[in-house]
Write a protein that holds these residues in place. Sequence first.
Motif, PDB file in Angstrom:
ATOM      1  N   PHE A 145     -45.686 -11.733  -5.540  1.00 46.80           N
ATOM      2  CA  PHE A 145     -45.364 -13.007  -4.947  1.00 46.80           C
ATOM      3  C   PHE A 145     -45.816 -13.008  -3.457  1.00 46.80           C
ATOM      4  CE2 PHE A 145     -42.275 -13.067  -8.317  1.00 46.80           C
ATOM      5  CZ  PHE A 145     -42.227 -14.647  -8.718  1.00 46.80           C
ATOM      6  N   LEU A 146     -46.037 -11.966  -2.875  1.00 45.09           N
ATOM      7  CA  LEU A 146     -46.265 -11.854  -1.577  1.00 45.09           C
ATOM      8  C   LEU A 146     -47.770 -12.618  -1.044  1.00 45.09           C
ATOM      9  CD1 LEU A 146     -45.177  -8.388  -0.328  1.00 45.09           C
ATOM     10  CD2 LEU A 146     -43.789 -10.647  -0.027  1.00 45.09           C
ATOM     11  N   LYS A 147     -48.759 -12.496  -1.900  1.00 43.24           N
ATOM     12  CA  LYS A 147     -49.852 -12.979  -1.540  1.00 43.24           C
ATOM     13  C   LYS A 147     -50.034 -14.341  -2.228  1.00 43.24           C
ATOM     14  CE  LYS A 147     -52.483  -8.752  -0.800  1.00 43.24           C
ATOM     15  NZ  LYS A 147     -53.564  -8.183  -1.238  1.00 43.24           N
ATOM     16  N   ALA A 169     -47.848   3.567  -4.407  1.00 42.85           N
ATOM     17  CA  ALA A 169     -48.951   3.460  -5.356  1.00 42.85           C
ATOM     18  C   ALA A 169     -49.355   1.938  -5.809  1.00 42.85           C
ATOM     19  CB  ALA A 169     -48.399   4.157  -6.633  1.00 42.85           C
ATOM     20  N   MET A 170     -48.280   1.144  -5.460  1.00 41.47           N
ATOM     21  CA  MET A 170     -48.792  -0.381  -5.437  1.00 41.47           C
ATOM     22  C   MET A 170     -49.529  -0.840  -4.579  1.00 41.47           C
ATOM     23  SD  MET A 170     -44.944  -1.585  -6.761  1.00 41.47           S
ATOM     24  CE  MET A 170     -45.090  -2.896  -5.813  1.00 41.47           C
ATOM     25  N   GLY A 171     -49.778  -0.241  -3.461  1.00 44.84           N
ATOM     26  CA  GLY A 171     -50.830  -0.671  -2.252  1.00 44.84           C
ATOM     27  C   GLY A 171     -49.851  -1.800  -1.559  1.00 44.84           C
ATOM     28  N   LEU A 172     -48.455  -1.741  -1.605  1.00 42.04           N
ATOM     29  CA  LEU A 172     -47.498  -2.503  -0.781  1.00 42.04           C
ATOM     30  C   LEU A 172     -47.912  -2.511   0.712  1.00 42.04           C
ATOM     31  CD1 LEU A 172     -45.414  -4.799  -0.765  1.00 42.04           C
ATOM     32  CD2 LEU A 172     -43.647  -3.017  -1.046  1.00 42.04           C
ATOM     33  N   TYR A 173     -47.865  -1.143   0.962  1.00 44.53           N
ATOM     34  CA  TYR A 173     -48.186  -0.945   2.591  1.00 44.53           C
ATOM     35  C   TYR A 173     -49.363  -1.725   3.253  1.00 44.53           C
ATOM     36  CZ  TYR A 173     -45.289   3.293   1.672  1.00 44.53           C
ATOM     37  OH  TYR A 173     -44.263   3.836   1.205  1.00 44.53           O
ATOM     38  N   GLU A 199     -51.616  -6.389   6.032  1.00 42.39           N
ATOM     39  CA  GLU A 199     -52.383  -7.694   5.903  1.00 42.39           C
ATOM     40  C   GLU A 199     -51.419  -9.054   6.492  1.00 42.39           C
ATOM     41  OE1 GLU A 199     -54.103  -8.227   2.099  1.00 42.39           O
ATOM     42  OE2 GLU A 199     -54.871  -6.121   2.199  1.00 42.39           O
ATOM     43  N   LEU A 200     -50.140  -9.104   5.976  1.00 41.43           N
ATOM     44  CA  LEU A 200     -49.223 -10.039   6.247  1.00 41.43           C
ATOM     45  C   LEU A 200     -49.013 -10.169   7.895  1.00 41.43           C
ATOM     46  CD1 LEU A 200     -46.676  -9.807   3.403  1.00 41.43           C
ATOM     47  CD2 LEU A 200     -48.735 -11.545   3.502  1.00 41.43           C
ATOM     48  N   MET A 201     -48.747  -8.799   8.569  1.00 42.99           N
ATOM     49  CA  MET A 201     -48.665  -9.132   9.912  1.00 42.99           C
ATOM     50  C   MET A 201     -49.926  -9.240  10.741  1.00 42.99           C
ATOM     51  SD  MET A 201     -45.747  -5.682  10.358  1.00 42.99           S
ATOM     52  CE  MET A 201     -46.880  -4.522   9.792  1.00 42.99           C
ATOM     53  N   ASP A 202     -51.000  -9.214  10.092  1.00 49.27           N
ATOM     54  CA  ASP A 202     -52.246  -9.275  10.963  1.00 49.27           C
ATOM     55  C   ASP A 202     -52.373 -10.745  11.428  1.00 49.27           C
ATOM     56  OD1 ASP A 202     -55.297  -9.597  11.452  1.00 49.27           O
ATOM     57  OD2 ASP A 202     -55.341  -7.421  11.127  1.00 49.27           O
ATOM     58  N   PRO A 203     -52.827 -10.954  12.387  1.00 51.67           N
ATOM     59  CA  PRO A 203     -52.719 -12.288  13.253  1.00 51.67           C
ATOM     60  C   PRO A 203     -53.788 -12.953  12.501  1.00 51.67           C
ATOM     61  CG  PRO A 203     -52.908 -10.690  14.946  1.00 51.67           C
ATOM     62  CD  PRO A 203     -52.896  -9.741  13.775  1.00 51.67           C
ATOM     63  N   LYS A 231     -41.060 -14.616  12.187  1.00 55.53           N
ATOM     64  CA  LYS A 231     -40.061 -14.167  11.343  1.00 55.53           C
ATOM     65  C   LYS A 231     -40.432 -13.631  10.188  1.00 55.53           C
ATOM     66  CE  LYS A 231     -35.593 -15.492   9.325  1.00 55.53           C
ATOM     67  NZ  LYS A 231     -34.557 -16.628   8.818  1.00 55.53           N
ATOM     68  N   ALA A 232     -41.418 -13.929   9.403  1.00 54.58           N
ATOM     69  CA  ALA A 232     -41.793 -13.642   8.308  1.00 54.58           C
ATOM     70  C   ALA A 232     -42.687 -12.343   8.778  1.00 54.58           C
ATOM     71  CB  ALA A 232     -42.728 -14.457   7.513  1.00 54.58           C
ATOM     72  N   LYS A 233     -43.299 -12.222   9.693  1.00 56.43           N
ATOM     73  CA  LYS A 233     -43.981 -10.818  10.212  1.00 56.43           C
ATOM     74  C   LYS A 233     -43.012  -9.918  10.522  1.00 56.43           C
ATOM     75  CE  LYS A 233     -48.075 -13.253  11.818  1.00 56.43           C
ATOM     76  NZ  LYS A 233     -48.973 -13.612  12.889  1.00 56.43           N
ATOM     77  N   MET A 234     -42.001 -10.225  11.118  1.00 59.02           N
ATOM     78  CA  MET A 234     -40.879  -9.408  11.335  1.00 59.02           C
ATOM     79  C   MET A 234     -40.092  -8.642  10.005  1.00 59.02           C
ATOM     80  SD  MET A 234     -38.762 -11.221  14.645  1.00 59.02           S
ATOM     81  CE  MET A 234     -39.475 -11.207  16.415  1.00 59.02           C
ATOM     82  N   TRP A 235     -39.937  -9.496   9.076  1.00 59.60           N
ATOM     83  CA  TRP A 235     -39.392  -8.879   7.901  1.00 59.60           C
ATOM     84  C   TRP A 235     -40.564  -8.160   7.245  1.00 59.60           C
ATOM     85  CZ3 TRP A 235     -35.215  -8.030   5.736  1.00 59.60           C
ATOM     86  CH2 TRP A 235     -34.022  -8.981   6.163  1.00 59.60           C
ATOM     87  N   SER A 236     -41.794  -8.274   7.365  1.00 58.28           N
ATOM     88  CA  SER A 236     -42.948  -7.508   6.821  1.00 58.28           C
ATOM     89  C   SER A 236     -43.072  -6.042   7.610  1.00 58.28           C
ATOM     90  CB  SER A 236     -44.257  -8.251   7.060  1.00 58.28           C
ATOM     91  OG  SER A 236     -44.482  -9.400   6.399  1.00 58.28           O
ATOM     92  N   CYS A 237     -42.754  -6.212   9.035  1.00 60.99           N
ATOM     93  CA  CYS A 237     -42.328  -5.139   9.843  1.00 60.99           C
ATOM     94  C   CYS A 237     -41.131  -4.334   9.305  1.00 60.99           C
ATOM     95  CB  CYS A 237     -42.385  -5.377  11.247  1.00 60.99           C
ATOM     96  SG  CYS A 237     -42.438  -3.881  12.354  1.00 60.99           S
TER      97      CYS A 237
END
Length: 220
Positions: free
Chosen positions: A85-87, A119-123, A128-132, A141-147
């Motif tokens: 769902f993240l992407k 193994a799923m590549g979630l890292y 990618e989600l945090m990248d500007p 807020k979403a970037k903070m949750w990713s962090c």
Amino acid sequence: MIQRIALFYSNHIKNYLFPNDEGSDEGNKNLHYKKIRLAGQNIQNTELPLEKRVLAVHNIGLLGYTGGYAAATCAAEYMPAMADFLKQHSLSDDQRISVLEGLSGVCYVHLTNQKQAHAMGLYATLQELMDPTCPLSLSTKAKMWSCYLLNILCCNNIPVIRTLVESQSLRLTLEALEGQDWYGWPKNYARELLCMLGFWAPQVVTALGAGQVTAQNYGS
């Protein structure tokens, strides 16, 4: 942060998911597993509205966290579908945060699930989600949750830390996020991750000569 969500769950959601839940520990555990599987079925059911599937992702995270290690292990079966769902461009910012919260609950203090996330590549997805430059244009807020989730996945996971420490782009991303207002969070998790990866350390004062002092940053 996940503890705060669990407290909200206990006060406001648990009675809805487990009405009249006063049975034995074994019965409660089995009921937890049943709820996890029902939520997993909703996640995988593409005929359901997106809102209901995202809600199931969030619920499975709460169930995995509050049900203990065994419940989180049961929830691991659905982690790939949750992470997918993240992407999705169709998700709103709040929905993406709900997915991040769900994954945080399943992975919290669970090394096996953390390894599965690797193994799923979630890292890589979280970076990618945090990248500007992320085309999804996430809120702070979403970037903070990713962090925060990335902090959870790195906890007691030396091989992953060794991988991430080589990323100069991650360092720059975290340094930018570290400067944001983390009010309402228990910690500045961008700073925590910078320290964990050896990119940054609190300044300390060292005496030099007769009364001369200097501030050193051992992360530089």
